[in-house]
Design a protein around this motif. Structure first.
Motif, mmCIF file in Angstrom:
data_model
loop_
_atom_site.group_PDB
_atom_site.id
_atom_site.type_symbol
_atom_site.label_atom_id
_atom_site.label_comp_id
_atom_site.label_asym_id
_atom_site.label_seq_id
_atom_site.Cartn_x
_atom_site.Cartn_y
_atom_site.Cartn_z
ATOM 1 N N ALA A 1 8.581 41.374 -41.455
ATOM 2 C CA ALA A 1 7.917 40.801 -40.803
ATOM 3 C C ALA A 1 6.243 40.911 -40.817
ATOM 4 O O ALA A 1 5.551 39.871 -40.875
ATOM 5 C CB ALA A 1 8.218 40.512 -39.059
ATOM 6 N N ILE B 1 5.163 39.467 -44.103
ATOM 7 C CA ILE B 1 4.880 38.085 -44.384
ATOM 8 C C ILE B 1 3.737 37.516 -43.644
ATOM 9 O O ILE B 1 2.886 36.703 -43.855
ATOM 10 C CB ILE B 1 6.100 37.431 -43.699
ATOM 11 N N ARG B 2 3.755 38.160 -42.360
ATOM 12 C CA ARG B 2 2.297 37.990 -41.634
ATOM 13 C C ARG B 2 1.009 38.405 -42.694
ATOM 14 O O ARG B 2 -0.029 37.647 -42.468
ATOM 15 C CB ARG B 2 2.051 38.728 -40.414
ATOM 16 N N LYS C 1 0.333 35.392 -45.005
ATOM 17 C CA LYS C 1 -0.042 34.495 -44.163
ATOM 18 C C LYS C 1 -1.697 34.770 -44.002
ATOM 19 O O LYS C 1 -2.582 33.950 -44.336
ATOM 20 C CB LYS C 1 0.493 34.397 -42.911
ATOM 21 N N LYS D 1 -1.244 34.369 -37.704
ATOM 22 C CA LYS D 1 0.205 35.046 -37.729
ATOM 23 C C LYS D 1 1.076 34.208 -37.290
ATOM 24 O O LYS D 1 2.433 34.428 -37.591
ATOM 25 C CB LYS D 1 0.002 36.540 -37.135
ATOM 26 N N GLU E 1 3.964 28.664 -38.959
ATOM 27 C CA GLU E 1 5.240 28.526 -39.129
ATOM 28 C C GLU E 1 5.536 28.383 -40.573
ATOM 29 O O GLU E 1 5.341 27.180 -41.061
ATOM 30 C CB GLU E 1 6.033 27.737 -38.287
ATOM 31 N N GLU F 1 10.213 35.808 -38.480
ATOM 32 C CA GLU F 1 9.558 35.464 -39.795
ATOM 33 C C GLU F 1 10.789 35.244 -41.008
ATOM 34 O O GLU F 1 10.935 34.305 -41.722
ATOM 35 C CB GLU F 1 8.826 36.519 -40.252
ATOM 36 N N GLN F 2 11.975 35.889 -40.446
ATOM 37 C CA GLN F 2 13.121 35.978 -41.514
ATOM 38 C C GLN F 2 13.919 34.708 -41.252
ATOM 39 O O GLN F 2 14.267 34.139 -42.482
ATOM 40 C CB GLN F 2 14.084 37.063 -41.137
ATOM 41 N N GLN G 1 12.354 31.877 -40.625
ATOM 42 C CA GLN G 1 11.342 31.122 -41.335
ATOM 43 C C GLN G 1 11.675 31.072 -43.016
ATOM 44 O O GLN G 1 11.492 30.199 -43.668
ATOM 45 C CB GLN G 1 9.876 31.158 -41.288
#
Length: 232
Positions: free
Chosen positions: A39, A42-43, A46, A53, A56, A172-173, A175
């Motif tokens: 997570a 991934i942030r 972003k 953060k 989506e 996040e997963q 998404q």
């Protein structure tokens, strides 16, 4: 030694009257102890692309303006050995619910079972999270939990520790599952209006070494696909 895995499930075009010929279901699987790390990563991607953060990550947000962000997400997925993806593509043209004494919802959860079952191992433990579909799915989720447990002779639900619905915007997963599933669905619905989405699909084809239009071997661990056509 037993390992615990989180499984995050998403769906697209699952409704009976949405005028779509295929339904797609997809999941992201990762070790429990890697969940926070994934997570955060991934942030960080972003943030690199100047998104907040809480932005989506979703397939329907793919655009030429965001193309580099989404290409980075594809590369991150394939570069991280702790994350795997599985999708089920099901034709809705051949459905005959009356013949099999089932509702469309019953069929949906059968397909969800097929999606998840191949990722399970009775020597490990699993926590399964479904994208919140509606406010009335509690009994169906409970039944899915029971059936998945029985499939592993896990009658006390010690292997399948939980099955619950969660909101995708906070995970996040989920998404990531939406994004990769969207690519598989876009290609198999033969859509082509977005050049940005076609570029993403090409990158996924290159990295996976699959054309995304046929079932992979069951043993495929990273990017696993199953096409259900009603004969199974």
């Amino acid at each position: 030694m037993s390992n615990t895995y989180n499984i995050y499930c998403d769906e697209s075009c699952h409704l009976p009257n949405d005028r779509q010929s295929i339904m797609t279901l997809g999941l992201i699987r990762c070790p429990l102890e890697k969940t926070k790390e994934i997570a955060i990563r991934i942030r960080e991607i972003k943030a690199k692309h100047h998104f907040k953060k809480d932005f989506e990550l979703k397939w329907n947000k793919v655009s030429e303006k965001k193309i580099n962000f989404y290409l980075d997400i594809v590369d991150y997925f394939f570069d991280d050995d702790d994350i795997s993806f599985r999708a089920l593509v099901a034709s809705k043209d051949c459905l005959n619910h009356e013949k099999f004494n089932q509702t469309h919802d019953d069929w949906y959860y059968k397909m969800m079972f097929y999606l998840i079952f191949n990722t399970l191992n009775p020597s490990d433990k699993f926590r399964i999270y479904l994208d919140k579909k509606d406010t009335c799915s509690g009994n169906k989720i409970k039944k899915l939990h029971e059936v998945l447990g029985n499939s592993q002779y896990d009658f006390n639900l010690n292997i399948i520790e939980r099955v619950q619905a969660v909101e995708s915007h906070a995970v996040e997963q989920l998404q990531l599952a939406d994004f990769l599933l969207g690519a598989v669905g876009y290609l198999n619905r033969e859509l082509s209006s977005s050049q940005a989405k076609l570029k993403i699909i090409e990158r996924i084809k290159q990295r996976s070494k699959y054309d995304l239009k046929r079932t992979t071997l069951k043993q495929e661990a990273k990017f696993n696909l199953f096409f259900w056509k009603g004969q199974e």
